[in-house]
Write a protein that holds these residues in place. Sequence first.
Motif, PDB file in Angstrom:
ATOM      1  N   ASP A  41      -3.438  -3.000  -2.794  1.00  0.00           N
ATOM      2  CA  ASP A  41      -4.059  -4.168  -2.193  1.00  0.00           C
ATOM      3  C   ASP A  41      -4.346  -5.240  -3.236  1.00  0.00           C
ATOM      4  N   ALA A  42      -3.820  -5.050  -4.441  1.00  0.00           N
ATOM      5  CA  ALA A  42      -4.013  -6.004  -5.534  1.00  0.00           C
ATOM      6  C   ALA A  42      -2.666  -6.279  -6.195  1.00  0.00           C
ATOM      7  N   TRP A  43      -2.618  -7.339  -6.982  1.00  0.00           N
ATOM      8  CA  TRP A  43      -1.437  -7.634  -7.783  1.00  0.00           C
ATOM      9  C   TRP A  43      -1.312  -6.614  -8.911  1.00  0.00           C
ATOM     10  N   THR A  44      -0.101  -6.161  -9.176  1.00  0.00           N
ATOM     11  CA  THR A  44       0.159  -5.212 -10.263  1.00  0.00           C
ATOM     12  C   THR A  44       0.861  -5.957 -11.386  1.00  0.00           C
ATOM     13  N   LEU A  45       0.190  -6.100 -12.520  1.00  0.00           N
ATOM     14  CA  LEU A  45       0.746  -6.786 -13.679  1.00  0.00           C
ATOM     15  C   LEU A  45       1.060  -5.718 -14.724  1.00  0.00           C
ATOM     16  N   LEU A  46       2.346  -5.486 -14.972  1.00  0.00           N
ATOM     17  CA  LEU A  46       2.807  -4.308 -15.695  1.00  0.00           C
ATOM     18  C   LEU A  46       3.599  -4.680 -16.941  1.00  0.00           C
ATOM     19  N   ILE A  47       3.278  -4.020 -18.054  1.00  0.00           N
ATOM     20  CA  ILE A  47       4.105  -4.108 -19.249  1.00  0.00           C
ATOM     21  C   ILE A  47       4.422  -2.693 -19.716  1.00  0.00           C
ATOM     22  N   VAL A  48       5.605  -2.523 -20.295  1.00  0.00           N
ATOM     23  CA  VAL A  48       6.064  -1.230 -20.781  1.00  0.00           C
ATOM     24  C   VAL A  48       6.133  -1.282 -22.302  1.00  0.00           C
ATOM     25  N   ASP A  49       5.470  -0.345 -22.964  1.00  0.00           N
ATOM     26  CA  ASP A  49       5.429  -0.317 -24.425  1.00  0.00           C
ATOM     27  C   ASP A  49       6.462   0.616 -25.033  1.00  0.00           C
ATOM     28  N   ASP A  50       6.941   1.569 -24.239  1.00  0.00           N
ATOM     29  CA  ASP A  50       7.909   2.529 -24.757  1.00  0.00           C
ATOM     30  C   ASP A  50       8.769   3.011 -23.597  1.00  0.00           C
ATOM     31  N   GLY A  51      10.091   3.079 -23.795  1.00  0.00           N
ATOM     32  CA  GLY A  51      10.977   3.474 -22.721  1.00  0.00           C
ATOM     33  C   GLY A  51      11.184   2.339 -21.735  1.00  0.00           C
ATOM     34  N   ALA A  52      11.503   2.690 -20.516  1.00  0.00           N
ATOM     35  CA  ALA A  52      11.732   1.683 -19.472  1.00  0.00           C
ATOM     36  C   ALA A  52      11.473   2.319 -18.117  1.00  0.00           C
ATOM     37  N   VAL A  53      11.121   1.470 -17.158  1.00  0.00           N
ATOM     38  CA  VAL A  53      10.839   1.900 -15.793  1.00  0.00           C
ATOM     39  C   VAL A  53      11.865   1.265 -14.867  1.00  0.00           C
ATOM     40  N   ARG A  54      12.340   2.032 -13.902  1.00  0.00           N
ATOM     41  CA  ARG A  54      13.135   1.452 -12.832  1.00  0.00           C
ATOM     42  C   ARG A  54      12.347   1.618 -11.534  1.00  0.00           C
ATOM     43  N   TYR A  55      12.486   0.649 -10.637  1.00  0.00           N
ATOM     44  CA  TYR A  55      11.751   0.728  -9.381  1.00  0.00           C
ATOM     45  C   TYR A  55      12.488  -0.072  -8.316  1.00  0.00           C
ATOM     46  N   ASP A  56      12.166   0.208  -7.077  1.00  0.00           N
ATOM     47  CA  ASP A  56      12.706  -0.523  -5.936  1.00  0.00           C
ATOM     48  C   ASP A  56      11.599  -1.361  -5.328  1.00  0.00           C
ATOM     49  N   LEU A  57      11.907  -2.621  -5.064  1.00  0.00           N
ATOM     50  CA  LEU A  57      10.963  -3.531  -4.425  1.00  0.00           C
ATOM     51  C   LEU A  57      11.742  -4.364  -3.421  1.00  0.00           C
ATOM     52  N   ASP A  58      11.310  -4.311  -2.171  1.00  0.00           N
ATOM     53  CA  ASP A  58      11.990  -5.054  -1.111  1.00  0.00           C
ATOM     54  C   ASP A  58      13.476  -4.704  -1.059  1.00  0.00           C
ATOM     55  N   SER A  70       6.223  -7.430 -15.544  1.00  0.00           N
ATOM     56  CA  SER A  70       6.550  -7.264 -14.128  1.00  0.00           C
ATOM     57  C   SER A  70       5.312  -7.545 -13.292  1.00  0.00           C
ATOM     58  N   LEU A  71       5.498  -8.387 -12.275  1.00  0.00           N
ATOM     59  CA  LEU A  71       4.412  -8.746 -11.366  1.00  0.00           C
ATOM     60  C   LEU A  71       4.791  -8.263  -9.971  1.00  0.00           C
ATOM     61  N   LEU A  72       4.143  -7.187  -9.523  1.00  0.00           N
ATOM     62  CA  LEU A  72       4.435  -6.610  -8.217  1.00  0.00           C
ATOM     63  C   LEU A  72       3.357  -7.069  -7.236  1.00  0.00           C
ATOM     64  N   PRO A  73       3.761  -7.658  -6.127  1.00  0.00           N
ATOM     65  CA  PRO A  73       2.776  -8.265  -5.218  1.00  0.00           C
ATOM     66  C   PRO A  73       2.048  -7.235  -4.368  1.00  0.00           C
ATOM     67  N   PRO A  74       0.861  -7.590  -3.867  1.00  0.00           N
ATOM     68  CA  PRO A  74       0.115  -6.687  -2.985  1.00  0.00           C
ATOM     69  C   PRO A  74       0.835  -6.512  -1.661  1.00  0.00           C
ATOM     70  N   GLN A  75       0.626  -5.331  -1.061  1.00  0.00           N
ATOM     71  CA  GLN A  75       1.102  -4.994   0.280  1.00  0.00           C
ATOM     72  C   GLN A  75       2.619  -4.912   0.398  1.00  0.00           C
ATOM     73  N   VAL A  76       3.329  -4.946  -0.712  1.00  0.00           N
ATOM     74  CA  VAL A  76       4.782  -4.802  -0.689  1.00  0.00           C
ATOM     75  C   VAL A  76       5.123  -3.460  -1.329  1.00  0.00           C
ATOM     76  N   PRO A  77       5.704  -2.514  -0.590  1.00  0.00           N
ATOM     77  CA  PRO A  77       5.948  -1.171  -1.138  1.00  0.00           C
ATOM     78  C   PRO A  77       6.912  -1.183  -2.322  1.00  0.00           C
ATOM     79  N   HIS A  78       6.653  -0.289  -3.265  1.00  0.00           N
ATOM     80  CA  HIS A  78       7.537  -0.095  -4.407  1.00  0.00           C
ATOM     81  C   HIS A  78       7.392   1.359  -4.877  1.00  0.00           C
ATOM     82  N   ASN A  79       8.364   1.807  -5.651  1.00  0.00           N
ATOM     83  CA  ASN A  79       8.279   3.128  -6.260  1.00  0.00           C
ATOM     84  C   ASN A  79       8.389   2.956  -7.769  1.00  0.00           C
ATOM     85  N   GLY A  80       8.697   4.013  -8.510  1.00  0.00           N
ATOM     86  CA  GLY A  80       8.835   3.876  -9.953  1.00  0.00           C
ATOM     87  C   GLY A  80       9.184   5.193 -10.603  1.00  0.00           C
TER      88      GLY A  80
END
Length: 286
Positions: A41-58, A70-80
Amino acid sequence: MVPRQMVPRQQVSAWRPAVPGVVEVLHARFTEHAYPMHVHDAWTLLIVDDGAVRYDLDRHERGTPGDTVSLLPPQVPHNGSAATPQGFRKRVLYLDLDELDERFIGPAVDGPDLVDPLLRRRVGQLHAAVARRGDELEAESRLALIGDRLRGLLRPRLELPGAPRDTARSVAHDLRDLLDERLVPGMALEEAARLLHAHPAHLVRAFSGAFGIAPHQYLMSRRVDRARRLLLEGRPAAEVVTATGFYDQPHLTRHFKRILGTTPARFARSGRAATTATTAAAGTDT
């Protein structure tokens, strides 16, 4: 022979800082855990310090190498999940809608991974500030600069108001609004179908097609999202169960661990210890 150092499969620390606009800070390292589709229900502001993340959004595959924010918006499903064999180490700030309003959800969905060195540096500086007690004014100042930078990057993508929505997507959004309103008591599919004048199967298909997640998965992930906030406030698990609509503590634990890769008890303990243990990981950029 020098013994190989064992790397923990997962490390999670989270806390709620005394900084208006930041609802949670999360530092984590994962090697095997994969986040299922879920929402915040909040904005997700994400940084990766080691390795990498893959995810699906919309329904689009995205990735977060170390030089992006990476800025992931509220109420929009994602994985990781980890995009590299060694896993990933990330730092996350969850920001409420006062920092970035709902107009920017669409632009963030269209392009969530921002390659912007200045923004990346400012996010690192904010992590360092929220990890230090007594530096709340600095954290608020850095958060203000981050919000201004994000709005500047996203504003050119804003759509003109009044763009038409197709019928199925409109029904999906209406169902999402109902689920949000009935987060704790829940809602039977038949009742939702009656209120929205749609067949139950059509509701499920429309919702899953629009958001990439089934209605019941959306509801459970929203409840977990609320539960983690209450746990960081120090609320006991039994009280959190009642306040979030879970049947009992095992029900909460099952869904909490499925999404976050840790139990509610461990998550709550990390919040009590995190503020004194994250300064080194956060860095000291100025």
